[in-house]
Design a protein around this motif. Sequence first.
Motif, PDB file in Angstrom:
ATOM      1  N   THR A  61       9.342  62.814  95.344  1.00 21.22           N
ATOM      2  CA  THR A  61       8.307  63.808  95.621  1.00 21.22           C
ATOM      3  C   THR A  61       6.948  63.125  95.670  1.00 21.22           C
ATOM      4  N   GLU A  63       4.251  63.904  94.101  1.00 22.53           N
ATOM      5  CA  GLU A  63       3.683  63.767  92.762  1.00 22.53           C
ATOM      6  C   GLU A  63       4.302  62.587  92.010  1.00 22.53           C
ATOM      7  N   CYS A  64       5.603  62.453  92.102  1.00 15.48           N
ATOM      8  CA  CYS A  64       6.299  61.385  91.389  1.00 15.48           C
ATOM      9  C   CYS A  64       5.944  60.007  91.966  1.00 15.48           C
ATOM     10  N   MET A  66       3.204  59.179  93.586  1.00 18.81           N
ATOM     11  CA  MET A  66       1.807  58.889  93.241  1.00 18.81           C
ATOM     12  C   MET A  66       1.685  58.497  91.767  1.00 18.81           C
ATOM     13  N   ALA A  67       2.353  59.225  90.885  1.00 18.03           N
ATOM     14  CA  ALA A  67       2.252  58.930  89.449  1.00 18.03           C
ATOM     15  C   ALA A  67       2.903  57.594  89.101  1.00 18.03           C
ATOM     16  N   SER A  72       0.733  57.141  98.344  1.00 11.78           N
ATOM     17  CA  SER A  72       1.097  58.457  98.869  1.00 11.78           C
ATOM     18  C   SER A  72       2.571  58.479  99.283  1.00 11.78           C
TER      19      SER A  72
END
Length: 101
Positions: A61, A63-64, A66-67, A72
Amino acid sequence: MNIAVQEHALGNRELNCFSNSTVSPAFLPHATDIIHTDNPRLSYVHIRVVEKLSVHLRAQTAECVMATFGISINTWTKMKKGVPIRRSVAERLIERVDQYL
């Protein structure tokens, strides 16, 4: 800038054949994690690196990604497809994920 990358299945996937390429021999696989193109702004992240990094993702995902890696989902998708990304992004990524490699 037309680099045709062919993958051969020999146990694990590796980039091992460059045709119609202007990639210098210094940047062939196993020499570095980043493969530079004839365009000074673009580079490939070696498929071995992408495979090693994908093991550390909990989910594919935005979010995952990026974290975990600080890039991106679009950049991650390009890397997985073998498409070149901005050289500066590739260099920063390799510095960040050195612990995973």
